[in-house]
Scaffold this motif. Structure first.
Motif, mmCIF file in Angstrom:
data_model
loop_
_atom_site.group_PDB
_atom_site.id
_atom_site.type_symbol
_atom_site.label_atom_id
_atom_site.label_comp_id
_atom_site.label_asym_id
_atom_site.label_seq_id
_atom_site.Cartn_x
_atom_site.Cartn_y
_atom_site.Cartn_z
ATOM 1 N N ASP A 168 0.813 -1.214 0.000
ATOM 2 C CA ASP A 168 0.000 0.000 0.000
ATOM 3 C C ASP A 168 0.852 1.271 0.000
ATOM 4 O OD1 ASP A 168 -2.318 -1.490 0.099
ATOM 5 O OD2 ASP A 168 -2.551 -1.320 2.280
ATOM 6 N N ILE A 169 2.131 1.139 0.267
ATOM 7 C CA ILE A 169 2.988 2.318 0.426
ATOM 8 C C ILE A 169 3.687 2.629 -0.889
ATOM 9 C CG2 ILE A 169 5.024 3.229 1.618
ATOM 10 C CD1 ILE A 169 4.121 1.714 4.081
ATOM 11 N N ASP A 170 3.455 3.829 -1.389
ATOM 12 C CA ASP A 170 4.021 4.296 -2.651
ATOM 13 C C ASP A 170 5.081 5.354 -2.353
ATOM 14 O OD1 ASP A 170 4.555 5.566 -5.102
ATOM 15 O OD2 ASP A 170 2.538 5.174 -5.870
ATOM 16 N N GLY A 171 6.329 4.981 -2.507
ATOM 17 C CA GLY A 171 7.415 5.898 -2.200
ATOM 18 C C GLY A 171 7.393 7.155 -3.036
ATOM 19 N N SER A 172 6.935 7.057 -4.285
ATOM 20 C CA SER A 172 6.903 8.252 -5.141
ATOM 21 C C SER A 172 5.883 9.260 -4.639
ATOM 22 C CB SER A 172 6.599 7.859 -6.591
ATOM 23 O OG SER A 172 5.332 7.219 -6.690
ATOM 24 N N LEU A 173 4.740 8.782 -4.106
ATOM 25 C CA LEU A 173 3.740 9.706 -3.562
ATOM 26 C C LEU A 173 4.231 10.342 -2.266
ATOM 27 C CD1 LEU A 173 0.387 7.747 -4.124
ATOM 28 C CD2 LEU A 173 1.334 9.630 -5.475
#
Length: 424
Positions: A168-173
């Motif tokens: 669920d974790i998006d580093g780009s966001l």
């Protein structure tokens, strides 16, 4: 307790550390005739088990009798769950964490900024058994990515994402949000301290609820007269609802406490009225009620703790919250928070990583960080609007998680500011 923990750190826009830890700890608690002995070990061979039991017995035998000591909870059925866990998080390795860190760094590099932060993944199994019939266990997971992005002049931006599921974790966001705050924070200037209308983002609200968990929502704090929670009384505004629920999948679920008691939802503040408190076995016994499943390892001086907090959202978008600020302050997050007066719910701390002056419903400039000193029950009695979106915020150190909206508060007290030559 068994724990597999991985941590990848980055600073100066480079990954510089990776740590993996595996540990298993046994904690033994013995009670007899008002005396209690507790000992722990992570040596789980036969000799280690005999040793920890012997130490717990020796401590118990030397302890003074306490007729009001914590009782052992009773149980009648076994329960083993993995309600709050995700296989992807358990399987996460350094490359998983490095990919998200690289995404944050890439967003920072693209704006000529410097990124630092950490990405952790954790799988924990807790089993509790006693001689009164309790036998329960649970496996839970949590992934958390935190970053601060800075320029050379003191401008900074913050972001965080956490979930039981690492996918669920998006580093780009996360990187994009921190970069946006850092760019808009550049060239911050002074603002005179005083009382201002504010919008507090979810990061700030999550920190506030973390501290209320320590000083207000637990039954021991009320018992000892150091909490503002007077049950049945209006303690906040009628548009404020706060509760604790370890079984809600939109949080970071944990369905049993350290005594093996199943957690249940506790409505703490309903329409501004102090509605309930979290209990462990000891406070429940003294109050003539049942544990709500919020016990810490006994014995402890904290009492029960609300770990899985929620605040009800409202109807307003972020743009609508901003539009309602004629002249006020937008706060991204708080840090260095301390308790000034627990009974009155007064906290103090600093704004950080994105503090802005708003005029006419528009952000007009970044401002240097301000110190607040504010009674939270009073502030939460002046909530003018509540954001529609919520975010899950993980506390930096305590392990408390809160799913919260942003709030527009009519008046919030800022009592000091950073020096003009200090960091923005």
């Amino acid at each position: 307790m068994a724990r597999d923990f991985g941590l990848t750190r980055f600073a100066n826009s480079q990954i510089h550390q990776n740590v993996v830890e595996h540990d298993a700890t046994l904690r033994v608690r013995l009670t007899d005739d008002g005396r209690t002995g507790v000992a722990s070990t992570n040596r789980l061979d036969d000799e280690g088990l005999r040793d920890v039991l012997g130490r717990a017995q020796a401590i118990r035998d030397r302890a003074a009798r306490n007729p009001d000591g914590a009782p052992m909870p009773e149980g009648s059925a076994t329960s083993h769950a993995s309600f709050g866990s995700a296989e992807a998080t358990t399987a996460a390795d350094p490359s998983t964490r490095a990919a998200a860190a690289r995404a944050v760094i890439a967003a920072s590099d693209g704006a000529d900024l410097i990124a630092s932060g950490a990405f952790s993944t954790e799988t924990q199994t807790m089993g509790v058994a006693n001689t009164r019939g309790v036998e329960r266990s649970e496996t839970s997971t949590l992934a958390k990515l935190v970053t601060v992005v800075m320029d050379d002049g003191g401008g900074s931006g913050y972001s965080q994402a956490c979930s039981i599921d690492v996918t669920d974790i998006d580093g780009s966001l996360v990187g994009a949000e921190a970069v946006d705050k850092a760019l808009r924070s550049a060239g911050a200037s002074d603002l005179e301290p005083g009382e201002y209308p504010v919008v507090l983002e979810g990061f700030a609200i999550g920190t506030v609820l973390e501290y209320l968990s320590f000083i207000a929502f637990n039954a021991l704090a009320v018992e000892e007269g150091r909490s503002f929670m007077e049950l049945g009384q209006q303690v906040m505004g009628p548009n404020v609802d706060i509760w604790d629920d370890g079984c809600d999948p939109t949080g970071a679920p944990a369905t049993i406490d350290f005594e093996g008691v199943p957690k249940r939802r506790v409505d703490l503040v309903s329409r501004g009225v102090a509605q309930g408190l979290v209990h462990d076995t000891l406070t429940a016994q003294r109050a003539g009620t049942e544990s709500t499943g919020h016990g810490l390892p006994a014995p402890n001086s904290w009492g029960p703790m609300a770990w899985n907090l929620f605040m009800a959202p409202g109807p307003s978008s972020s743009d609508e919250l901003l539009a309602q600020l004629d002249r006020g302050i937008w706060v991204t997050r708080f840090h260095y928070v301390n308790i000034v007066h627990a009974k009155k719910g007064i906290l103090t701390g600093m704004t950080k990583d994105g503090t802005f002056l708003v005029e006419g419903g528009r952000i007009v400039r970044p401002i240097r960080n301000l110190r607040f000193t504010q009674s939270i029950p009073e502030a939460f009695s002046r909530v003018a609007a509540i954001g529609a979106e919520t975010r899950l915020v993980a506390a930096e150190y305590s392990g408390i998680n809160a799913r919260v909206p942003a709030l527009l508060i009519d008046r919030f007290a800022f009592t000091g500011a950073t020096a003009a030559d200090g960091p923005g």
